[in-house]
Design an enzyme around this catalytic site. Structure first.
Site, PDB file in Angstrom:
ATOM      1  N   ASN A  69       0.862  -1.184   0.000  1.00 24.77           N
ATOM      2  CA  ASN A  69       0.000   0.000   0.000  1.00 24.77           C
ATOM      3  C   ASN A  69       0.896   1.230   0.000  1.00 24.77           C
ATOM      4  O   ASN A  69       1.473   1.584   1.020  1.00 24.77           O
ATOM      5  CB  ASN A  69      -0.891  -0.037   1.256  1.00 24.77           C
ATOM      6  CG  ASN A  69      -1.701   1.228   1.421  1.00 24.77           C
ATOM      7  OD1 ASN A  69      -1.824   2.029   0.482  1.00 24.77           O
ATOM      8  ND2 ASN A  69      -2.270   1.417   2.601  1.00 24.77           N
TER       9      ASN A  69
ATOM     10  N   LYS B  39       0.096   4.277  -0.326  1.00 25.79           N
ATOM     11  CA  LYS B  39      -0.560   5.466   0.248  1.00 25.79           C
ATOM     12  C   LYS B  39      -0.314   6.681  -0.661  1.00 25.79           C
ATOM     13  O   LYS B  39      -0.183   6.523  -1.870  1.00 25.79           O
ATOM     14  CB  LYS B  39      -0.079   5.712   1.681  1.00 25.79           C
ATOM     15  CG  LYS B  39      -0.111   4.447   2.530  1.00 25.79           C
ATOM     16  CD  LYS B  39       0.098   4.720   3.982  1.00 25.79           C
ATOM     17  CE  LYS B  39       0.199   3.395   4.727  1.00 25.79           C
ATOM     18  NZ  LYS B  39       0.137   3.537   6.168  1.00 25.79           N
TER      19      LYS B  39
ATOM     20  N   HIS C  12      -9.388   0.987   5.009  1.00 22.20           N
ATOM     21  CA  HIS C  12      -8.106   1.228   5.677  1.00 22.20           C
ATOM     22  C   HIS C  12      -8.329   2.213   6.833  1.00 22.20           C
ATOM     23  O   HIS C  12      -9.135   3.133   6.727  1.00 22.20           O
ATOM     24  CB  HIS C  12      -7.084   1.792   4.678  1.00 22.20           C
ATOM     25  CG  HIS C  12      -5.695   1.796   5.233  1.00 22.20           C
ATOM     26  ND1 HIS C  12      -5.249   2.765   6.099  1.00 22.20           N
ATOM     27  CD2 HIS C  12      -4.659   0.931   5.066  1.00 22.20           C
ATOM     28  CE1 HIS C  12      -3.995   2.494   6.440  1.00 22.20           C
ATOM     29  NE2 HIS C  12      -3.618   1.392   5.825  1.00 22.20           N
TER      30      HIS C  12
ATOM     31  N   GLU D 135      -6.715   4.666   7.807  1.00 18.15           N
ATOM     32  CA  GLU D 135      -6.520   6.081   7.464  1.00 18.15           C
ATOM     33  C   GLU D 135      -7.747   6.639   6.746  1.00 18.15           C
ATOM     34  O   GLU D 135      -8.089   7.813   6.901  1.00 18.15           O
ATOM     35  CB  GLU D 135      -5.245   6.234   6.619  1.00 18.15           C
ATOM     36  CG  GLU D 135      -4.000   6.035   7.477  1.00 18.15           C
ATOM     37  CD  GLU D 135      -2.799   5.474   6.739  1.00 18.15           C
ATOM     38  OE1 GLU D 135      -2.784   5.459   5.498  1.00 18.15           O
ATOM     39  OE2 GLU D 135      -1.854   5.024   7.429  1.00 18.15           O
TER      40      GLU D 135
ATOM     41  N   GLU E 250      -5.293  -5.199  10.591  1.00 17.87           N
ATOM     42  CA  GLU E 250      -4.298  -4.143  10.802  1.00 17.87           C
ATOM     43  C   GLU E 250      -4.603  -3.410  12.103  1.00 17.87           C
ATOM     44  O   GLU E 250      -5.414  -2.472  12.109  1.00 17.87           O
ATOM     45  CB  GLU E 250      -4.345  -3.138   9.643  1.00 17.87           C
ATOM     46  CG  GLU E 250      -4.057  -3.743   8.297  1.00 17.87           C
ATOM     47  CD  GLU E 250      -3.495  -2.697   7.346  1.00 17.87           C
ATOM     48  OE1 GLU E 250      -2.403  -2.931   6.809  1.00 17.87           O
ATOM     49  OE2 GLU E 250      -4.115  -1.632   7.176  1.00 17.87           O
TER      50      GLU E 250
ATOM     51  N   GLY F 175       2.247   2.313  10.761  1.00 14.02           N
ATOM     52  CA  GLY F 175       3.158   3.445  10.594  1.00 14.02           C
ATOM     53  C   GLY F 175       3.802   3.901  11.885  1.00 14.02           C
ATOM     54  O   GLY F 175       4.407   4.972  11.943  1.00 14.02           O
TER      55      GLY F 175
ATOM     56  N   SER G 256       3.401  -2.098  10.449  1.00 10.58           N
ATOM     57  CA  SER G 256       4.856  -2.085  10.639  1.00 10.58           C
ATOM     58  C   SER G 256       5.486  -3.450  10.378  1.00 10.58           C
ATOM     59  O   SER G 256       6.417  -3.862  11.072  1.00 10.58           O
ATOM     60  CB  SER G 256       5.217  -1.572  12.038  1.00 10.58           C
ATOM     61  OG  SER G 256       4.743  -0.254  12.211  1.00 10.58           O
TER      62      SER G 256
HETATM   63  C1  PEP Z   1      -0.756   0.064   6.075  1.00 13.43           C
HETATM   64  O1  PEP Z   1      -0.904   1.266   5.979  1.00 13.43           O
HETATM   65  O2  PEP Z   1      -1.585  -0.713   5.572  1.00 13.43           O
HETATM   66  C2  PEP Z   1       0.419  -0.415   6.792  1.00 13.43           C
HETATM   67  C3  PEP Z   1       0.436  -1.656   7.181  1.00 13.43           C
HETATM   68  O3  PEP Z   1       1.406   0.496   7.015  1.00 13.43           O
HETATM   69  P1  PEP Z   1       2.844   0.242   7.700  1.00 13.43           P
HETATM   70  O4  PEP Z   1       3.359  -1.049   7.147  1.00 13.43           O
HETATM   71  O5  PEP Z   1       3.664   1.403   7.310  1.00 13.43           O
HETATM   72  O6  PEP Z   1       2.587   0.144   9.167  1.00 13.43           O
END
Ligand code: PEP
Length: 261
Positions: free
Chosen positions: A19, A21, A104, A106, A176, A182, A221
């Site tokens: 992803n 973003k 997601h 976000e 998630e 993040g 992460s």
């Molecule tokens: C995400 O935004 O789906 C995600 C998993 O981000 P990150 O790996 O940066 O935590």
């Protein structure tokens, strides 16, 4: 689709989805896709990349002849009309996009997206033959309060509850935990496995075949230094990767680790 190489217990293939973003301009996106295109993808691993809207068509063209699929990061639930700024599923399909991330955290946090709307987006994607990658997960406060199972159960019920078994079997779920996205914090292998097993148990209400077929990805992460442990879990079928998907060597390493799981 590649076949599963894990074991009889393995519900599905492994998927590594990036992803991006709101990152990468046109030249950067082209360069990253070029670097991904030459990565070797192990048997049994499916790779998906989700660049921003302006670069989807070019990414599909650039990846022609490779096994890497292109996903969008969002879609609108309606097929057309007066929805300024929105992008519909038929539009995505018309440029060769095969999947779409929905729900997601976000999108939920900054755009007010609810599971009710996400459910409509999932229905639209399935109607047009695209794969929804449905994100769910609890906040830090909900985890600390011990409500994580309840929260994820309710998210799934609201977003996926109207689907029949055939539709559900075409969905990819990404667990998630919001506190891990993040932030550099990662769910432990045990925390990931127990939530994935819980989600699989919820899916089994639609029959064991559905529960087996639906891939459940971990996101938050996930990086080369923690992925092997996460991917080794029985109910973890790969990762939805944010930060580490922006770097070809790191993303390539995650693909390699998925192949070993
Ligand atoms: C995400 O935004 O789906 C995600 C998993 O981000 P990150 O790996 O940066 O935590």
């Amino acid at each position: 689709m590649n076949g599963c190489v894990r074991s009889d217990l393995c519900p599905m293939r492994m998927i590594v989805a990036g992803n991006w973003k709101m990152n990468k301009d046109s030249a950067e996106a082209t360069a990253l896709i070029a670097a991904l295109k030459v990565l070797s993808v192990p048997e049994g691993v499916e790779v998906i990349v989700a660049p921003a809207f302006p670069f989807l068509a070019a990414a599909v063209d650039q990846l022609a002849g490779s096994s890497i699929l292109v996903a969008a990061q969002d879609c609108h639930e309606k097929s057309h009309g007066a929805y300024t700024g929105a992008v519909s599923v038929p539009m995505l399909k018309s440029v060769g996009v095969k999947a779409c991330i929905v729900g997601h955290s976000e999108r939920r946090q900054y755009f007010g997206e609810t599971d009710k709307v996400v459910g409509l987006k999932i229905a639209a994607l399935l109607e047009h033959g695209l794969t929804p990658i449905y994100c769910c997960g609890e906040s830090q406060e909900e985890r600390v309060g011990g409500r994580h199972f309840e929260v994820v159960t309710n998210q799934l019920k609201t977003a996926l509850g109207a689907l029949n078994s055939e539709q559900l079997s075409r969905v990819v779920i990404a667990y998630e935990p919001v506190w891990a996205i993040g932030t550099g914090l990662t769910a432990t292998s045990e925390q990931a496995q127990e939530m994935h097993a819980h989600i699989r148990e919820l899916l089994s209400a639609h029959g064991s075949e559905v529960a087996k077929r639906v891939p459940i990805l971990y996101g938050g992460s996930c990086k080369p230094d923690n992925a092997a442990e996460l991917f080794a879990n029985r109910d973890v079928n790969g990762g939805l990767i944010g930060g580490a998907s922006l770097d070809a060597p790191q993303f390539g390493e995650l693909i390699r680790l998925a192949g070993q799981a």
